[in-house]
Write an enzyme that holds these catalytic residues in place. Structure first.
Site, short mmCIF file in Angstrom:
data_model
loop_
_atom_site.label_atom_id
_atom_site.label_comp_id
_atom_site.label_asym_id
_atom_site.label_seq_id
_atom_site.Cartn_x
_atom_site.Cartn_y
_atom_site.Cartn_z
N PRO A 53 44.35 39.49 38.02
CA PRO A 53 45.49 38.58 38.16
C PRO A 53 45.57 37.65 36.95
O PRO A 53 44.55 37.32 36.35
CB PRO A 53 45.17 37.81 39.45
N HIS A 54 46.77 37.28 36.57
CA HIS A 54 46.94 36.42 35.41
C HIS A 54 48.23 35.63 35.54
O HIS A 54 49.13 36.02 36.27
CB HIS A 54 46.93 37.23 34.11
N ALA A 55 48.26 34.50 34.83
CA ALA A 55 49.43 33.62 34.91
C ALA A 55 49.53 32.79 33.64
O ALA A 55 48.52 32.53 32.98
CB ALA A 55 49.32 32.71 36.12
#
Length: 154
Positions: free
Chosen positions: A65-67
């Protein structure tokens, strides 16, 4: 770019289990807040927002997951090893037990992609994955993730 620059020892944990992806994201956001001073709610919301674009479970029990966040100075990561795998809607429909989350500045551009590629290469290495799954000590997990490797093509 090296993983040791993205991942501090305090950003690595072993957790028993989570009941949902949302709860996992809450833990990742809280870890990022404690370790890097991010705002937990913003980090959590950003992870969930990114996930709506498509699942970040890349297969073989691994999620990335990344943001992108406002007011972040550099790219940072957190790593969780789950003792009980979580259903994550991964591309191969397998539950996830290794989670490496990245948080990048909104305007990081290509650096965010380079960091994501580095994490992806590391997490695709069968030797690294086997060692991660064989250890439960966060310090050892950090050492496994950050040991120098010869650069490879993406």
């Amino acid at each position: 770019m090296e993983l040791s620059k993205l991942l501090t020892p305090g950003a690595v944990r072993v957790v028993g289990q989570f009941t949902s992806k949302k709860r996992l994201f809450q833990e990742l956001g809280e870890m990022a807040a404690q370790t890097y001073g991010l705002t937990a709610a913003v980090a959590i919301d950003s992870l969930q927002e990114r996930e709506t674009l498509g699942p970040t479970g890349v297969g073989h029990g691994i999620a990335l997951p990344h943001a992108r966040l406002e007011d972040l100075k550099g790219i940072v990561g957190v790593f969780l090893r789950l003792e009980k795998p979580l259903d994550y809607d991964s591309v191969d429909r397998q539950p996830v037990d290794l989670v490496f989350a990245l948080f990048a500045p909104k305007d990081s551009g290509v650096d965010h992609l380079k960091a994501l590629a580095l994490v992806s290469r590391t997490m695709r290495d069968p030797g690294v994955v086997a060692k991660l799954r064989a250890n439960t000590d966060p310090a050892k997990l950090h050492a496994i993730l950050t040991e120098s490797r010869a650069p490879q093509a993406a």
